[in-house]
Motif scaffolding. Structure first.
Motif, PDB file in Angstrom:
ATOM      1  N   ARG A 245     -13.342   5.070   2.154  1.00 17.51           N
ATOM      2  CA  ARG A 245     -13.240   3.919   3.058  1.00 17.51           C
ATOM      3  C   ARG A 245     -13.231   4.461   4.483  1.00 17.51           C
ATOM      4  O   ARG A 245     -12.977   5.648   4.690  1.00 17.51           O
ATOM      5  CB  ARG A 245     -11.941   3.142   2.794  1.00 17.51           C
ATOM      6  CG  ARG A 245     -11.810   2.625   1.386  1.00 17.51           C
ATOM      7  CD  ARG A 245     -12.684   1.403   1.195  1.00 17.51           C
ATOM      8  NE  ARG A 245     -12.513   0.861  -0.136  1.00 17.51           N
ATOM      9  CZ  ARG A 245     -13.505   0.738  -1.007  1.00 17.51           C
ATOM     10  NH1 ARG A 245     -14.727   1.118  -0.706  1.00 17.51           N
ATOM     11  NH2 ARG A 245     -13.280   0.234  -2.195  1.00 17.51           N
TER      12      ARG A 245
ATOM     13  N   CYS B 229      -5.194  11.108  -3.215  1.00 12.20           N
ATOM     14  CA  CYS B 229      -5.504   9.880  -3.947  1.00 12.20           C
ATOM     15  C   CYS B 229      -6.168  10.188  -5.285  1.00 12.20           C
ATOM     16  O   CYS B 229      -5.786   9.634  -6.315  1.00 12.20           O
ATOM     17  CB  CYS B 229      -6.396   8.978  -3.101  1.00 12.20           C
ATOM     18  SG  CYS B 229      -6.745   7.376  -3.865  1.00 12.20           S
TER      19      CYS B 229
ATOM     20  N   TYR C 291     -10.997   4.353   6.578  1.00 10.57           N
ATOM     21  CA  TYR C 291      -9.651   4.850   6.887  1.00 10.57           C
ATOM     22  C   TYR C 291      -9.200   5.973   5.953  1.00 10.57           C
ATOM     23  O   TYR C 291      -8.125   6.519   6.127  1.00 10.57           O
ATOM     24  CB  TYR C 291      -8.641   3.702   6.830  1.00 10.57           C
ATOM     25  CG  TYR C 291      -8.817   2.805   5.626  1.00 10.57           C
ATOM     26  CD1 TYR C 291      -8.255   3.130   4.398  1.00 10.57           C
ATOM     27  CD2 TYR C 291      -9.575   1.634   5.716  1.00 10.57           C
ATOM     28  CE1 TYR C 291      -8.438   2.327   3.294  1.00 10.57           C
ATOM     29  CE2 TYR C 291      -9.759   0.817   4.617  1.00 10.57           C
ATOM     30  CZ  TYR C 291      -9.190   1.168   3.418  1.00 10.57           C
ATOM     31  OH  TYR C 291      -9.371   0.361   2.324  1.00 10.57           O
TER      32      TYR C 291
ATOM     33  N   ALA D 155       0.860  -1.184   0.000  1.00 12.42           N
ATOM     34  CA  ALA D 155       0.000   0.000   0.000  1.00 12.42           C
ATOM     35  C   ALA D 155       0.895   1.231   0.000  1.00 12.42           C
ATOM     36  O   ALA D 155       1.797   1.355   0.826  1.00 12.42           O
ATOM     37  CB  ALA D 155      -0.901   0.005   1.232  1.00 12.42           C
TER      38      ALA D 155
ATOM     39  N   SER E 200      -2.443  -0.833  -3.217  1.00 10.60           N
ATOM     40  CA  SER E 200      -3.395   0.156  -2.726  1.00 10.60           C
ATOM     41  C   SER E 200      -2.721   1.525  -2.783  1.00 10.60           C
ATOM     42  O   SER E 200      -1.553   1.663  -2.431  1.00 10.60           O
ATOM     43  CB  SER E 200      -3.780  -0.165  -1.275  1.00 10.60           C
ATOM     44  OG  SER E 200      -4.485   0.906  -0.696  1.00 10.60           O
TER      45      SER E 200
ATOM     46  N   THR F 212      -3.454   4.940  -1.039  1.00  8.35           N
ATOM     47  CA  THR F 212      -4.322   5.336   0.062  1.00  8.35           C
ATOM     48  C   THR F 212      -3.996   6.711   0.613  1.00  8.35           C
ATOM     49  O   THR F 212      -2.844   7.005   0.935  1.00  8.35           O
ATOM     50  CB  THR F 212      -4.226   4.304   1.218  1.00  8.35           C
ATOM     51  OG1 THR F 212      -4.534   3.009   0.702  1.00  8.35           O
ATOM     52  CG2 THR F 212      -5.177   4.642   2.340  1.00  8.35           C
TER      53      THR F 212
ATOM     54  N   ARG G 220       1.106   5.284   0.430  1.00 11.47           N
ATOM     55  CA  ARG G 220       0.404   6.424   0.999  1.00 11.47           C
ATOM     56  C   ARG G 220       0.544   7.627   0.083  1.00 11.47           C
ATOM     57  O   ARG G 220       1.589   7.829  -0.530  1.00 11.47           O
ATOM     58  CB  ARG G 220       0.946   6.760   2.376  1.00 11.47           C
ATOM     59  CG  ARG G 220       0.586   5.705   3.382  1.00 11.47           C
ATOM     60  CD  ARG G 220       0.822   6.188   4.774  1.00 11.47           C
ATOM     61  NE  ARG G 220       0.440   5.138   5.699  1.00 11.47           N
ATOM     62  CZ  ARG G 220       0.956   5.000   6.892  1.00 11.47           C
ATOM     63  NH1 ARG G 220       1.868   5.855   7.310  1.00 11.47           N
ATOM     64  NH2 ARG G 220       0.563   4.031   7.673  1.00 11.47           N
TER      65      ARG G 220
ATOM     66  N   GLU H 243      -9.199   5.362  -1.114  1.00 12.59           N
ATOM     67  CA  GLU H 243      -8.319   4.318  -1.639  1.00 12.59           C
ATOM     68  C   GLU H 243      -8.648   4.010  -3.092  1.00 12.59           C
ATOM     69  O   GLU H 243      -9.813   3.950  -3.468  1.00 12.59           O
ATOM     70  CB  GLU H 243      -8.466   3.045  -0.808  1.00 12.59           C
ATOM     71  CG  GLU H 243      -7.623   1.892  -1.316  1.00 12.59           C
ATOM     72  CD  GLU H 243      -7.880   0.607  -0.550  1.00 12.59           C
ATOM     73  OE1 GLU H 243      -6.903   0.013  -0.091  1.00 12.59           O
ATOM     74  OE2 GLU H 243      -9.061   0.215  -0.422  1.00 12.59           O
TER      75      GLU H 243
ATOM     76  N   ARG I 112      -4.925   8.583   3.792  1.00  7.58           N
ATOM     77  CA  ARG I 112      -5.516   8.297   5.107  1.00  7.58           C
ATOM     78  C   ARG I 112      -6.234   9.494   5.680  1.00  7.58           C
ATOM     79  O   ARG I 112      -5.809  10.627   5.510  1.00  7.58           O
ATOM     80  CB  ARG I 112      -4.426   7.846   6.076  1.00  7.58           C
ATOM     81  CG  ARG I 112      -3.860   6.513   5.608  1.00  7.58           C
ATOM     82  CD  ARG I 112      -3.213   5.720   6.616  1.00  7.58           C
ATOM     83  NE  ARG I 112      -3.944   5.599   7.851  1.00  7.58           N
ATOM     84  CZ  ARG I 112      -3.516   4.891   8.870  1.00  7.58           C
ATOM     85  NH1 ARG I 112      -2.377   4.275   8.789  1.00  7.58           N
ATOM     86  NH2 ARG I 112      -4.197   4.819   9.972  1.00  7.58           N
TER      87      ARG I 112
END
Length: 144
Positions: free
Chosen positions: A112, A91, A114, A85, A129, A131, A87, A117, A133
């Motif tokens: 999602r 995104c 979190y 994944a 992924s 992502t 970061r 994504e 956050r």
């Protein structure tokens, strides 16, 4: 004492093609590209994370017996191996940039619990992924 992850393996059908995928499409940098007898040691990494590298390992390289190499080739070729994944702080923006560069996405950006994504594949079929956050993520509340 372990201080963190330094290198992780990404299986590839073609090291040079995968190196180009990461550097040209995702803006990674080459850390190593060294000939070592019958094999090449190729690593890439995110420019803002100098302590972590992806070792681009050939599926027909040394250290794999023929049965294991064939099993890995089948799994990578099917696209069932998740390699990690990444970061990001944007995104949706990275999705648009990478998609315009020809990156294959198997999931568009989606909310999602979190964060946001998206899921993409590299040139060999490994999936990742991407992502962003949520800043206020509280595992004791959000995942209880």
């Amino acid at each position: 004492m372990i201080q963190g992850l330094g290198i992780t393996t990404v299986w590839t059908f073609d090291q040079q093609r995968t190196k180009a995928f990461f550097t040209e499409k995702l803006d990674f940098e080459v850390r190593d590209d060294i000939s070592m007898g019958d094999m090449k040691w190729v690593t890439v990494g995110a420019k803002n994370q100098p302590g972590v590298e992806l070792a681009l390992m050939s599926l027909d390289g040394p250290g794999l017996d023929p049965e294991s190499a064939e099993a890995l080739k089948n799994l990578v070729g099917k696209g069932v191996l998740g390699a990690g994944a990444f970061r990001t702080d944007d995104c949706r923006g990275d999705y648009a940039t990478f998609k315009a560069r020809g990156v294959e996405f198997i999931q568009e950006p989606a909310e999602r619990p979190y964060g946001v994504e998206a899921i993409f594949r590299d040139d060999s079929g490994n999936w990742y992924s991407l992502t962003e956050r949520r800043e206020e993520l509280d595992f004791s509340k959000d995942f209880a």
